[in-house]
Scaffold this active site. Structure first.
Site: not given
Length: 202
Positions: A116, A119
């Site tokens: 993804n 962070h």
């Protein structure tokens, strides 16, 4: 004054090719990048960063993925940095992010809930802990507010600069920039006087 907060921003291995674009978005979003380094995180360091997820089903995959290549770690700062950064990166699942937060970094650069792209620390204490893991030499103290900077300028910089510019207007030298630079060196009240002959042999 505005309290300036810091947080850890991590560009994960899957988005490393887009690091330049992501940094550009970070800067355009009002953040300052205080420290930056390329890191190859070991599984142990990844486990430290993601300690909150220890014991969950996806934990081994997460640490394996995070230690699979180069990441870019940054300490970024602005007012309410943690909240703004988490808003900018969007939900953990990139597929859902594309539906609910289409302009978030995970919607733009992420693939799924593991790959993804970025962070962000969830809380102030997490940010402090994670910054210390990757930047052990970092200072976590809040950055002085804009008011402190203005006070410093008013007290130490502006009076000397103003006097120099006034002299410049009176003298009208041919090389004004060099003249002003020399004047400031000669008339800087914040520096000790240096005796040029200090190193001469008796």
């Amino acid at each position: 004054g505005v309290y300036v907060e810091r947080t850890l921003a991590l560009i994960k291995p899957d988005a490393i090719d887009k690091a330049g674009e992501i940094e550009e978005i970070i800067l355009r979003s009002g953040f300052t990048i205080i420290q930056k380094r390329k890191v190859c995180l070991s599984p142990e360091v990844c486990s430290d960063i993601y300690a909150a997820h220890y014991g969950k089903m996806f934990f081994p995959s997460l640490t394996a993925f995070m230690s699979s290549g180069t990441s870019v770690a940054m300490v970024i700062a602005r007012d309410r940095a943690i909240a703004y950064w988490n808003e900018l990166i969007g939900p953990a699942n990139s597929v859902k992010a594309r539906e609910t937060h289409p302009v978030s970094l995970r919607a733009l650069y992420g693939t799924d809930d593991l790959r993804n792209a970025v962070h962000g620390s969830g809380t102030f204490s997490a940010a402090e802990r994670e910054i210390r893991i990757i930047f052990p030499d970092a200072s976590i103290d809040p950055i002085p507010s804009s008011q402190s900077a203005i006070s410093y300028l008013n007290k130490y910089v502006i009076p000397t600069l103003l006097a120099g510019l006034t002299e410049l207007c009176k003298k009208k030298p041919t090389g004004p920039i060099t003249w002003l630079a020399d004047w400031l060196i000669a008339n800087n009240l914040n520096q000790p006087n240096i005796c040029e002959d200090f190193l001469d042999e008796p």
